[in-house]
Write a protein that holds these residues in place. Structure first.
Motif, mmCIF file in Angstrom:
data_model
loop_
_atom_site.group_PDB
_atom_site.id
_atom_site.type_symbol
_atom_site.label_atom_id
_atom_site.label_comp_id
_atom_site.label_asym_id
_atom_site.label_seq_id
_atom_site.Cartn_x
_atom_site.Cartn_y
_atom_site.Cartn_z
ATOM 1 N N GLY A 86 0.622 -1.359 0.189
ATOM 2 C CA GLY A 86 -0.114 0.097 0.263
ATOM 3 C C GLY A 86 0.545 1.803 -0.045
ATOM 4 N N ASP A 89 0.130 3.639 -5.083
ATOM 5 C CA ASP A 89 -1.397 3.352 -4.847
ATOM 6 C C ASP A 89 -1.832 2.579 -6.491
ATOM 7 O OD1 ASP A 89 -1.509 4.979 -2.914
ATOM 8 O OD2 ASP A 89 -1.191 6.354 -3.778
ATOM 9 N N GLY A 140 -2.701 -9.221 -2.342
ATOM 10 C CA GLY A 140 -2.543 -7.315 -2.207
ATOM 11 C C GLY A 140 -2.966 -6.598 -3.042
ATOM 12 N N SER A 245 -3.299 -1.151 -6.017
ATOM 13 C CA SER A 245 -3.213 -1.376 -4.799
ATOM 14 C C SER A 245 -4.607 -2.042 -3.883
ATOM 15 C CB SER A 245 -2.227 -0.510 -3.407
ATOM 16 O OG SER A 245 -2.670 -0.597 -2.315
ATOM 17 N N LYS A 246 -4.611 -2.729 -3.476
ATOM 18 C CA LYS A 246 -5.851 -3.546 -2.566
ATOM 19 C C LYS A 246 -6.243 -2.684 -1.755
ATOM 20 C CE LYS A 246 -8.510 -7.416 -1.363
ATOM 21 N NZ LYS A 246 -9.585 -6.569 -0.506
ATOM 22 N N ARG A 247 -5.505 -2.170 -1.148
ATOM 23 C CA ARG A 247 -5.353 -1.193 -0.046
ATOM 24 C C ARG A 247 -5.987 0.173 -0.287
ATOM 25 N NH1 ARG A 247 -0.999 -1.799 5.158
ATOM 26 N NH2 ARG A 247 -0.712 -3.849 5.206
ATOM 27 N N ASP A 250 -9.686 -0.927 -2.079
ATOM 28 C CA ASP A 250 -10.446 -1.104 -1.199
ATOM 29 C C ASP A 250 -11.694 0.225 -0.126
ATOM 30 O OD1 ASP A 250 -10.196 -3.307 -1.035
ATOM 31 O OD2 ASP A 250 -9.557 -3.911 0.022
ATOM 32 N N LYS A 251 -10.354 0.723 -0.585
ATOM 33 C CA LYS A 251 -10.352 2.733 0.449
ATOM 34 C C LYS A 251 -12.333 3.510 -0.150
ATOM 35 C CE LYS A 251 -6.180 3.364 2.707
ATOM 36 N NZ LYS A 251 -5.325 3.947 2.713
#
Length: 330
Positions: A86, A89, A140, A245-247, A250-251
């Motif tokens: 993360g 991006d 991720g 990035s999955k982090r 996901d936001k």
């Protein structure tokens, strides 16, 4: 000045975000990284710029985009780690390094698999491409699609490559990926794995004899200044993974994720068209820069030398996916 405003100014200078103090309409930082140049014809750079433009159309003002070309965030292995953790991006990443963490991607690196760009697009935009991208689940990283680097060709300072024997004994930089190492070993070359950031200097100093990259990357990164022979081997189609990035992803809300995916699809279509237009002009540019350019005599002769690479990597990639891809390109 109030205490709150003073504190806002201080944390802005330090780059620190504190809940409740950031302006309500502050844009989210979006970091896009890639390893090659930021030149006008570089396919990685075109992808990044086009993605930023498409995102602004669909989510105006949502993102404050920062571009990081030229290995600023490390090599592609490091950028993949950044996506997973993360700290990055979006990455525009060459297919082969992705294959080191998700072996299904190695399918795209099989030598002489795709006969044309159009055939590659059909496969990568369909069910097979989605299956490949899905193998990033759990790492991720979210795969959004494949932009186009173009077919890869051999450049070197030893001799033109007209037939497979001309590869023999020549020291080629290859990506740190077992498919490319196996391909050049099968052709009799001296495969030398090396990070991209070290390659130009190694070529210039004669540490390696040459390398293999698409036309647009040759031109954008000024390899005509340090290599003499360009042989149009078209040995591998260069797919560029557009990864997020999955982090970070996901936001976003579900609607924002849909808009992000739509922006990526539109950017890939636009980038492919622009890269194709540029490629049509690049041979003249490289010839004018002093490169000696040749076609190979018989592509089938090269293909027959690398059959063992297919057998070696089929079980690694997955037999079902591999056979489905072979049927699609036949």
């Amino acid at each position: 000045m109030s205490f709150t405003r003073s504190l806002q100014a201080a944390v802005a200078v330090c780059g620190i975000a504190i809940a409740g103090l950031a302006p309500a309409d502050a844009a989210d930082k979006l970091r896009i990284g890639w390893t090659t140049s930021d030149g006008p014809t570089d396919p990685y750079a075109i992808t990044a710029r086009t993605l930023a433009a498409e995102l602004d159309k669909r989510l105006p003002g949502k993102f404050d985009v920062a571009m990081f070309p030229n290995n600023q965030l490390g090599d592609e292995k490091q950028m993949l780690e950044g996506l997973s953790f993360g700290t990055l991006d979006v990455g525009i990443i060459t297919n082969a390094p992705i294959g080191n963490i998700a072996p299904a991607f190695q399918l795209n690196d099989m030598p002489f698999l795709y006969a044309s760009e159009e055939q590659a697009h059909q496969v990568l935009d369909g069910e097979i491409g989605q299956q490949i991208l899905a193998t990033l689940d759990g790492k991720g990283i979210v795969g959004l699609g494949f932009a186009e680097g173009g077919f890869r060709h051999m450049i070197n300072n030893k001799r033109p490559v007209l037939e497979p024997e001309d590869v023999s004994g020549v020291k080629y930089r290859v990506m740190q990926n077992p498919v490319f190492i196996g391909m050049f070993e099968a052709l009799g070359g001296n495969a030398t794995p090396m990070a991209w950031g070290e390659t130009y200097t190694a070529t210039q100093q004669g540490t390696i004899d040459g390398l293999e990259i698409p036309l647009a990357v040759i031109a954008a990164n000024k390899y005509a200044e340090v290599t003499k022979y360009l042989s149009l081997t078209r040995h591998t189609y260069s797919a560029l993974g557009v990864l997020v990035s999955k982090r970070f992803f996901d936001k976003l809300s579900a609607e924002e994720q849909d808009a992000f995916r739509a922006a990526a699809a539109a950017a890939i279509a636009s980038q492919r068209a622009e890269t194709a237009r540029n490629t049509a002009e690049l041979l003249d540019v490289l010839k004018a820069a002093g490169m000696e350019i040749n076609e190979v005599k018989d592509a089938a002769a090269f293909r027959s030398r690398v059959g063992n690479v297919y057998e070696q990597f089929k079980p690694v990639i997955g037999a079902e996916l591999f056979d489905k891809a072979l049927a699609a390109v036949e």
